[in-house]
Design a protein around this motif. Structure first.
Motif, short mmCIF file in Angstrom:
data_model
loop_
_atom_site.label_atom_id
_atom_site.label_comp_id
_atom_site.label_asym_id
_atom_site.label_seq_id
_atom_site.Cartn_x
_atom_site.Cartn_y
_atom_site.Cartn_z
N GLN A 70 27.15 53.31 53.30
CA GLN A 70 27.63 54.34 52.37
C GLN A 70 26.51 54.87 51.48
OE1 GLN A 70 31.00 52.50 50.40
NE2 GLN A 70 31.91 51.98 52.39
N LEU A 71 25.49 54.04 51.23
CA LEU A 71 24.34 54.47 50.44
C LEU A 71 23.28 55.16 51.31
CD1 LEU A 71 23.97 51.34 48.14
CD2 LEU A 71 24.62 53.64 47.40
N GLY A 72 23.57 55.32 52.60
CA GLY A 72 22.67 56.06 53.48
C GLY A 72 21.65 55.21 54.19
N GLY A 73 21.71 53.89 54.01
CA GLY A 73 20.75 52.99 54.64
C GLY A 73 21.37 52.17 55.74
N HIS A 74 20.73 51.06 56.05
CA HIS A 74 21.19 50.19 57.13
C HIS A 74 21.05 48.75 56.68
CE1 HIS A 74 21.80 48.47 61.09
NE2 HIS A 74 20.66 47.83 60.99
N ALA A 75 22.02 47.92 57.09
CA ALA A 75 21.96 46.47 56.82
C ALA A 75 21.82 45.74 58.14
CB ALA A 75 23.21 46.02 56.08
N ALA A 76 20.82 44.87 58.23
CA ALA A 76 20.57 44.09 59.45
C ALA A 76 21.14 42.69 59.26
CB ALA A 76 19.08 44.02 59.74
N PHE A 77 22.15 42.34 60.07
CA PHE A 77 22.76 41.01 59.99
C PHE A 77 21.87 40.02 60.75
CE2 PHE A 77 25.44 37.77 62.09
CZ PHE A 77 25.87 37.10 60.96
N ILE A 78 21.45 38.96 60.07
CA ILE A 78 20.56 37.96 60.66
C ILE A 78 21.18 36.59 60.41
CG2 ILE A 78 18.24 36.98 60.65
CD1 ILE A 78 17.41 39.73 59.29
N GLU A 79 21.50 35.90 61.48
CA GLU A 79 22.11 34.57 61.39
C GLU A 79 21.01 33.54 61.60
OE1 GLU A 79 24.17 31.16 61.47
OE2 GLU A 79 23.12 31.74 63.30
N SER A 80 20.92 32.57 60.70
CA SER A 80 19.76 31.69 60.68
C SER A 80 19.57 30.93 61.99
CB SER A 80 19.88 30.69 59.53
OG SER A 80 21.02 29.85 59.69
N GLN A 81 20.66 30.53 62.63
CA GLN A 81 20.54 29.72 63.84
C GLN A 81 20.04 30.51 65.04
OE1 GLN A 81 20.88 26.31 64.12
NE2 GLN A 81 20.88 26.54 61.89
N THR A 82 20.06 31.82 64.96
CA THR A 82 19.54 32.64 66.06
C THR A 82 18.14 33.16 65.77
OG1 THR A 82 20.59 34.65 65.18
CG2 THR A 82 21.87 33.32 66.74
N THR A 83 17.50 32.61 64.75
CA THR A 83 16.13 32.96 64.41
C THR A 83 15.23 31.74 64.56
OG1 THR A 83 16.21 32.34 62.08
CG2 THR A 83 17.07 34.53 62.66
N GLN A 84 13.96 31.95 64.38
CA GLN A 84 13.01 30.85 64.43
C GLN A 84 13.02 30.01 63.15
OE1 GLN A 84 11.66 29.86 67.00
NE2 GLN A 84 10.98 31.51 68.36
N ILE A 85 13.89 30.37 62.20
CA ILE A 85 14.07 29.51 61.03
C ILE A 85 14.49 28.12 61.49
CG2 ILE A 85 15.51 29.10 58.98
CD1 ILE A 85 15.59 32.15 58.62
N SER A 86 15.32 28.08 62.53
CA SER A 86 15.78 26.79 63.04
C SER A 86 14.68 26.02 63.76
CB SER A 86 16.97 26.99 64.00
OG SER A 86 16.59 27.81 65.10
N HIS A 87 13.53 26.68 63.99
CA HIS A 87 12.40 26.04 64.67
C HIS A 87 11.16 25.98 63.79
CE1 HIS A 87 14.42 27.44 68.65
NE2 HIS A 87 14.90 26.27 68.25
N GLY A 88 11.32 26.28 62.47
CA GLY A 88 10.17 26.04 61.61
C GLY A 88 9.73 27.14 60.68
N ASP A 89 10.26 28.38 60.80
CA ASP A 89 9.88 29.41 59.83
C ASP A 89 10.20 28.93 58.42
OD1 ASP A 89 8.81 31.51 61.34
OD2 ASP A 89 10.78 32.36 61.80
N THR A 90 9.22 28.98 57.54
CA THR A 90 9.41 28.51 56.17
C THR A 90 9.94 29.62 55.27
OG1 THR A 90 7.19 29.13 55.45
CG2 THR A 90 7.46 26.93 56.47
N ALA A 91 10.40 29.23 54.09
CA ALA A 91 10.88 30.21 53.12
C ALA A 91 9.76 31.19 52.75
CB ALA A 91 11.40 29.50 51.87
N LYS A 92 8.55 30.67 52.58
CA LYS A 92 7.42 31.55 52.25
C LYS A 92 7.18 32.56 53.35
CE LYS A 92 2.50 31.66 51.14
NZ LYS A 92 1.26 30.88 50.91
#
Length: 326
Positions: A70-92
């Protein structure tokens, strides 16, 4: 009104001053009117928000995603278990990289003794604003929506209005303590008489209890704690009973379930609602355990404002995004 909030994080309820919160509410009311009139308000055209979830969601995902569109942009849904966060990507690393890809990062991470720390570590590394979609300590956007709803129903001056923030029994799962903690902090900043009710095992973080007490003194309201649900409801203008875990007592799920069974009578029913003022409103962030946490007659009754409350998540989140992400 504060007019320069660009680039600001919103992680804890008091990260923004009361005046800045009032600015967000002013913008939220304006955006709600614009949506009602079908007026375009694409203030974030070509902007992209990363929505990083470590925890399930219905209203949070839907309202952020719809709000960005509604604000004219886009939101990307990212689920942690389908990313490399589950394999080591750190918060930094998430902060550094997503802060370069996206114009804002919204995170829901509710793991006990970790979620808030993780979000703040991302924020420390990000060049884009970071928004807390709920953590183990705070749920700031829910409480902004709650505040907006109370103002709509009870008027802008909330001083000495009584709100009962009560624990309620639920059998579904051990829920975060972030909603009641954010409620007692934010509502006490607006001069409300805040009464927190819970069984002894369901206490909240001591420093946040002290913060609520300090807010009450500063803003002319009051803050008290009781272990009697009926006492909290008596004479209340707003009742907000919901379940949360006894995480400061035990982190063992089995033991927590046994403790909870002692308090199955902590349910919001017609008898308890009758203790509050006749025009009191019933609030809940949802989902509620029906006929365990609250009876159908209450949550579907004339005093319930849960759907208005849920809608207002959309408007307050759009306001904060519009203020922080341009």
């Amino acid at each position: 009104m504060q007019t320069n909030l660009r680039g600001r994080d919103f992680i804890g309820d008091t990260d923004w001053t009361r005046e800045e919160i009032e600015t967000a509410l002013d913008v939220a009311f304006d955006l709600k009117r614009m949506r009602a009139l079908n007026l375009p308000h694409a203030y974030l055209r070509d902007k992209v928000l990363a929505m990083l979830f470590f925890f399930t969601s219905t209203r949070t995902r839907g309202s952020f995603e719809a709000g960005m569109a509604q604000l004219g942009g886009h939101a990307a849904f990212i689920e942690s278990q389908t990313t490399q966060i589950s394999h080591g990507d750190t918060a930094k690393e998430i902060g550094e990289i997503y802060g370069r890809y996206f114009d804002g990062i919204a995170i829901r991470q509710c793991d006990w003794n970790y979620g808030n720390r993780y979000i703040r570590e991302v924020a420390a590394a990000s060049r884009s604003p970071v928004l807390n979609m709920q953590c183990d300590v705070y749920h700031p956007f829910q409480i902004l929506a709650d505040l907006m709803t109370i103002i709509e129903k009870k008027g802008k001056d909330l001083r000495r209005k009584k709100i009962a923030v009560s624990w309620a029994y639920a059998a579904s799962y051990v829920k975060p303590i972030s909603v009641p903690q954010s409620l007692i902090i934010q509502m006490s900043r607006f001069g409300m008489d805040v009464v927190l009710a819970h069984p002894p095992e369901y206490r909240l973080m001591p420093h946040l209890l002290q913060e609520a007490q300090d807010n009450a003194k500063r803003y002319g309201g009051s803050f008290s704690v009781t272990h009697d649900m009926d006492e909290a409801f008596t004479g209340a203008d707003v009742v907000y009973p919901k379940s949360w875990g006894c995480l400061l007592t035990t982190e063992d799920g089995g033991q927590a379930a046994e403790i909870a069974k002692k308090y199955t009578g902590w349910i919001t029913d017609d008898r308890r609602m009758a203790l509050a003022h006749d025009d009191a409103i019933y609030m809940h962030c949802l989902p509620a355990d029906r006929n365990i946490e609250v009876t159908d007659s209450v949550i579907d009754g004339p005093q319930s404002v849960v759907y208005d409350e849920a809608e207002n998540r959309l408007h307050v989140q759009k306001a904060v995004m519009a203020l922080t992400m341009p």
